[in-house]
Every structure is written in C-alpha cells, then in structure tokens.
Design a protein around this motif. Sequence first.
Motif, PDB file in Angstrom:
ATOM      1  N   UNK A  66      -2.585  -9.683  -4.670  1.00  0.00           N
ATOM      2  CA  UNK A  66      -3.366  -9.653  -3.491  1.00  0.00           C
ATOM      3  C   UNK A  66      -2.932  -8.873  -2.213  1.00  0.00           C
ATOM      4  N   UNK A  67      -1.519  -9.358  -1.878  1.00  0.00           N
ATOM      5  CA  UNK A  67      -1.646  -8.951  -0.444  1.00  0.00           C
ATOM      6  C   UNK A  67      -1.302  -7.420  -0.220  1.00  0.00           C
ATOM      7  N   UNK A  68      -1.018  -6.755  -1.496  1.00  0.00           N
ATOM      8  CA  UNK A  68      -0.753  -5.436  -1.739  1.00  0.00           C
ATOM      9  C   UNK A  68      -2.003  -4.667  -1.972  1.00  0.00           C
ATOM     10  N   UNK A  69      -3.321  -5.144  -1.991  1.00  0.00           N
ATOM     11  CA  UNK A  69      -4.296  -4.404  -2.605  1.00  0.00           C
ATOM     12  C   UNK A  69      -4.557  -3.173  -1.470  1.00  0.00           C
ATOM     13  N   UNK A  70      -4.536  -3.614  -0.129  1.00  0.00           N
ATOM     14  CA  UNK A  70      -4.717  -2.639   0.977  1.00  0.00           C
ATOM     15  C   UNK A  70      -3.796  -1.655   0.959  1.00  0.00           C
ATOM     16  N   UNK A  71      -2.372  -2.048   0.843  1.00  0.00           N
ATOM     17  CA  UNK A  71      -1.426  -0.810   0.654  1.00  0.00           C
ATOM     18  C   UNK A  71      -1.953   0.202  -0.478  1.00  0.00           C
ATOM     19  N   UNK A  72      -2.195  -0.407  -1.630  1.00  0.00           N
ATOM     20  CA  UNK A  72      -1.988   0.479  -3.012  1.00  0.00           C
ATOM     21  C   UNK A  72      -3.436   1.366  -2.380  1.00  0.00           C
ATOM     22  N   UNK A  90      -4.889   2.114   0.172  1.00  0.00           N
ATOM     23  CA  UNK A  90      -4.658   3.200   1.426  1.00  0.00           C
ATOM     24  C   UNK A  90      -3.842   4.504   0.660  1.00  0.00           C
ATOM     25  N   UNK A  91      -2.848   4.059  -0.041  1.00  0.00           N
ATOM     26  CA  UNK A  91      -1.750   5.099  -0.668  1.00  0.00           C
ATOM     27  C   UNK A  91      -2.649   6.063  -1.715  1.00  0.00           C
ATOM     28  N   UNK A  92      -3.272   5.272  -2.313  1.00  0.00           N
ATOM     29  CA  UNK A  92      -4.120   5.935  -3.762  1.00  0.00           C
ATOM     30  C   UNK A  92      -5.472   6.628  -3.541  1.00  0.00           C
ATOM     31  N   UNK A 143      -6.585   9.893  -4.854  1.00  0.00           N
ATOM     32  CA  UNK A 143      -5.830  10.374  -6.331  1.00  0.00           C
ATOM     33  C   UNK A 143      -6.899  10.021  -7.021  1.00  0.00           C
ATOM     34  N   UNK A 144      -6.334   9.957  -8.562  1.00  0.00           N
ATOM     35  CA  UNK A 144      -7.176   9.528  -9.618  1.00  0.00           C
ATOM     36  C   UNK A 144      -6.958   8.052  -9.996  1.00  0.00           C
ATOM     37  N   UNK A 145      -6.481   7.243  -9.207  1.00  0.00           N
ATOM     38  CA  UNK A 145      -5.894   6.079  -9.280  1.00  0.00           C
ATOM     39  C   UNK A 145      -6.590   5.153  -8.859  1.00  0.00           C
ATOM     40  N   UNK A 146      -7.604   4.162  -9.816  1.00  0.00           N
ATOM     41  CA  UNK A 146      -8.333   3.219  -9.034  1.00  0.00           C
ATOM     42  C   UNK A 146      -7.512   1.880  -8.823  1.00  0.00           C
ATOM     43  N   UNK A 147      -8.364   0.805  -8.187  1.00  0.00           N
ATOM     44  CA  UNK A 147      -7.679  -0.144  -7.843  1.00  0.00           C
ATOM     45  C   UNK A 147      -8.472  -1.322  -8.540  1.00  0.00           C
TER      46      UNK A 147
END
Length: 249
Positions: free
Chosen positions: A44-50, A52-54, A57-61
């Motif tokens: 959970x704490x890294x959802x925002x980071x991923x 923003x970075x992704x 791109x073609x990477x979904x969260x």
Amino acid sequence: MKKKLVIANWKMNGGIAANAELLGELIPSLSRLNRLEIAICPSFPYLHQVSMVATGSNIALGAQNVSSHPEGAFTGEVSARMLKEFGCRYVLIGHSERRTLYAEDDQLVAQKFEAALKADLIPVLCVGETLEEHRTLKTQLVIARQLQAVIEQVGIQKIADGVIAYEPVWAIGTGLAASPTQAQQVHFKIRQLLAQHDLSIAKSICLLYGGSVRADNAAELFAQADIDGGLIGGASLDAESFTTICRSL
Ligand SMILES: O=C[C@H](O)COP(=O)(O)O
C-alpha cells in the motif's frame, strides 16, 4: 480475444529506492510488449510511487488486498475507493497468504470481490489447494467451493468482470511449480465449473497461473491452452526474470 495478463505481486517487499531502481529497469524493458497487459501490485505505501513512476508506461497498478467495507471505523484497512483514487486497476482478492495467515474465509473473500467491483476495480480472485488437499485429491473440491462462494455473492455475470488466478499453495514460494500438465488440468476444470453457469464466460475469462513461475518455466506454462498469463511473486522482484516471464506470454 481473451486478455493476456501478467501480474507482479511484490508482496511485503520493496522500498522507495529499491522500487525506483526496479521500475527504472522494468519500464524500458517492457515498453514494447503490447500484446499483453502487465500490472504491478506493490505494498500500500508504495502505490503512489509506482503510480507516479509508471504513468505513461504500459504497466498498470494493482493492490494486494482490500477491505470488504466501503468506509468507516476499520482501523488499518484500505477501501476499494481509496485504491481506485490512487490509480489502481487491479486488486488481488483471497491470496492464499491472506486466507491462511489472516484467516480470510470464502465468505470474506467473496465480499472483498464484490467491494472491488463496486469501486470499478478488476478483482483477481486467487484460488488453490494446500499441499494436504493436493495429496488427498481434493483440488477440484476446494476450487469449486472457493469459486462458488464468489458466484453466490456476485452472480456469474459479475465474475466475468474479474480475473481468476489458480495458485496451488504448495507451489507458492517453494520453487516447485505445478507441471504445465497439472496446471492445465486445473485451469480446464475451472472453465468447466464456470461453464455449468455460463459457457461464454467460461471460455472468455482470463485465467492466470501462479506459484514458482520463473524465467525458465514460464513459456511452457503459458503455452497451455487454458492459461492466459501469470501471477508472479519472487521472480517479479528481479527485472530480468520478470521481463523474460512477460516476454514468454
Ligand atoms: O502472488 C504470487 C504467488 O503467491 C506466487 O508467488 P511465487 O512466484 O513467489 O511462488
């Protein structure tokens, strides 16, 4: 055409620096893979980071868990609406680690599946038998029970809005993946079980295999007729391995 999908489940791993490094390698190496969907489920704490970075791109969260409740006094829980707000497209539901370590039963799993759908998330329902159930030939029984609970909760039509991941518990993190034949047999059985309710949903739903998928066994698993992709744990923490796995689909 059936959706092809590979999901990275980072489990309780990662950190700001490690995530940045991993994403920095993954995003360019996966960028040309347009024939499948790729998602990453961080803690959970890294959802925002991923997110923003992704972005772009073609990477979904995706998220690894969700509350069955929409909001309120549920300390420590995260609602489906919150996940949606943070850019999630997918959420894992009923992963075996949740079922066994956190006592999530079929009913709670079914409620979580419904909560995800209501927030317009794609629930990834994890099903699978323990080693004991495998040894005593209860695989089909267990999977039928796990599926039935969700069908009773949301109805067969709504199942079609999700994804199902078959993860034999004995294969998770053990290095001992199901053989392609074993995995195919269970995936076929899952389609048969769904076909008792709706043939077209049985044929079209995306079925993932998870449990010790690695760079060197992914291609053979993904070549099976009823396997549409993978849910990857340990190997998703290594950019080269995860890229090879995605390219194998
Ligand atoms: O969610 C992923 C599965 O639990 C598989 O984990 P694993 O690839 O480390 O066996």
